[in-house]
Motif scaffolding. Structure first.
Motif, mmCIF file in Angstrom:
data_model
loop_
_atom_site.group_PDB
_atom_site.id
_atom_site.type_symbol
_atom_site.label_atom_id
_atom_site.label_comp_id
_atom_site.label_asym_id
_atom_site.label_seq_id
_atom_site.Cartn_x
_atom_site.Cartn_y
_atom_site.Cartn_z
ATOM 1 N N TYR A 1 0.826 -1.209 0.000
ATOM 2 C CA TYR A 1 0.000 0.000 0.000
ATOM 3 C C TYR A 1 0.863 1.262 0.000
ATOM 4 N N THR B 1 3.060 7.820 0.868
ATOM 5 C CA THR B 1 1.908 7.070 0.366
ATOM 6 C C THR B 1 1.442 7.633 -0.971
ATOM 7 N N PHE C 1 1.229 5.571 -4.588
ATOM 8 C CA PHE C 1 0.041 5.507 -5.438
ATOM 9 C C PHE C 1 0.360 5.983 -6.852
ATOM 10 N N GLU D 1 -3.431 8.881 4.903
ATOM 11 C CA GLU D 1 -4.048 7.784 4.151
ATOM 12 C C GLU D 1 -5.380 8.211 3.563
ATOM 13 N N SER E 1 -6.118 8.527 -0.426
ATOM 14 C CA SER E 1 -7.209 7.706 -0.942
ATOM 15 C C SER E 1 -8.233 8.564 -1.678
ATOM 16 N N HIS E 2 -8.487 9.765 -1.160
ATOM 17 C CA HIS E 2 -9.426 10.665 -1.830
ATOM 18 C C HIS E 2 -8.889 11.083 -3.198
ATOM 19 N N LEU F 1 -8.691 7.271 -5.218
ATOM 20 C CA LEU F 1 -9.721 6.234 -5.175
ATOM 21 C C LEU F 1 -11.141 6.775 -5.148
ATOM 22 N N LEU G 1 -14.424 4.065 -4.574
ATOM 23 C CA LEU G 1 -14.740 3.809 -3.173
ATOM 24 C C LEU G 1 -16.163 3.274 -3.014
ATOM 25 N N MET H 1 -6.440 -1.973 -2.277
ATOM 26 C CA MET H 1 -6.259 -0.708 -1.582
ATOM 27 C C MET H 1 -7.500 -0.328 -0.776
ATOM 28 N N ILE H 2 -8.671 -0.697 -1.274
ATOM 29 C CA ILE H 2 -9.906 -0.444 -0.531
ATOM 30 C C ILE H 2 -9.955 -1.320 0.717
ATOM 31 N N LEU I 1 -7.646 0.266 3.278
ATOM 32 C CA LEU I 1 -8.257 1.473 3.824
ATOM 33 C C LEU I 1 -9.328 1.117 4.845
#
Length: 236
Positions: A107, A136, A140, A180, A184-185, A188, A192, A203-204, A207
């Motif tokens: 991740y 992170t 990504f 994180e 993620s925002h 992803l 999501l 990755m989901i 999270l």
């Protein structure tokens, strides 16, 4: 020959790393934090792994806290916190990331110790200055934008100082969790959907785990000491 250059960006870690990358020479870039020490063979093992595996563009090292400093800690409560932190790092970096690396599901690379092919770095957007978790965000980038191989170098160790206090532990974990969510925002937000993508996108799953089960797991670390009252030996 080795040349040392002192550069000061004065604008945070992300910009300092970007400046160093632009001014670097050579085939590989290795980042380390200032509050730790590399094992004597760590860099050699990283380079050997890169040379052996041409499909890998990014490696993260094994980060552990200094066991000697833990045992020298004054104060029972802080010593317990530092021991729990050590066990968590062993679980995360030795066991967890080994498994994730084998499945190509890492991740994030360790901000404290990570290595890259410079050719891959120069094709990226480098480190992002708008998040508190630039490591992170960069991971990504490599994975989602460029489909670069990311692995753990399991025989490259970096030893860091244990946490100073409970308040610094809280601040550290708050920063990790916030970073994180921010990253993620960014990457992803179109994926999501827990029910639809839980099995498709690892990755989901990470999270979801980190923001649900990670907290009770941390509580369990602190609860371990109470096992002594049900006849578990202290050494265990």
């Amino acid at each position: 020959d080795m040349a040392m250059h002192w550069m000061n960006s004065g604008q945070g870690k992300a910009k300092a790393l970007n400046m160093a990358i632009f001014n670097s020479q050579g085939k590989y870039i290795i980042n380390v934090d200032s509050d730790g020490k590399l094992h004597s063979k760590a860099i050699k093992n990283v380079v050997k792994r890169f040379e052996k595996s041409q499909d890998i563009d990014c490696l993260t090292g094994v980060v552990l806290t200094d066991a000697e400093l833990i045992e020298e800690t004054e104060g029972f409560f802080l010593r317990v916190i530092r021991r729990c932190e050590f066990y968590e790092y062993c679980q995360s970096f030795l066991a967890g990331r080994n498994y994730e690396s084998e499945r190509d599901h890492l991740y994030t690379v360790a901000g404290a110790f990570s290595a890259f092919r410079k050719s891959a770095l120069m094709k990226s957007q480098l480190y992002n200055i708008l998040t508190v978790s630039e490591d992170t965000q960069f991971t990504f980038q490599l994975r989602t934008l460029f489909d670069k191989g990311i692995r753990l170098c399991e025989n490259a160790f970096f030893i860091v100082d244990p946490i100073d206090s409970g308040s610094k532990l809280y601040t550290q974990r708050q920063r990790w969790q916030r970073g994180e969510i921010e990253v993620s925002h960014l990457f992803l937000q179109d994926d999501l959907h827990i029910l639809r993508d839980f099995h498709r996108n690892f990755m989901i799953r990470v999270l979801l785990y980190d923001h649900t089960f990670a907290f009770p797991r941390m509580i369990w670390y602190f609860a371990i000491m109470f096992l002594v009252f049900v006849n578990y030996p202290m050494w265990l």
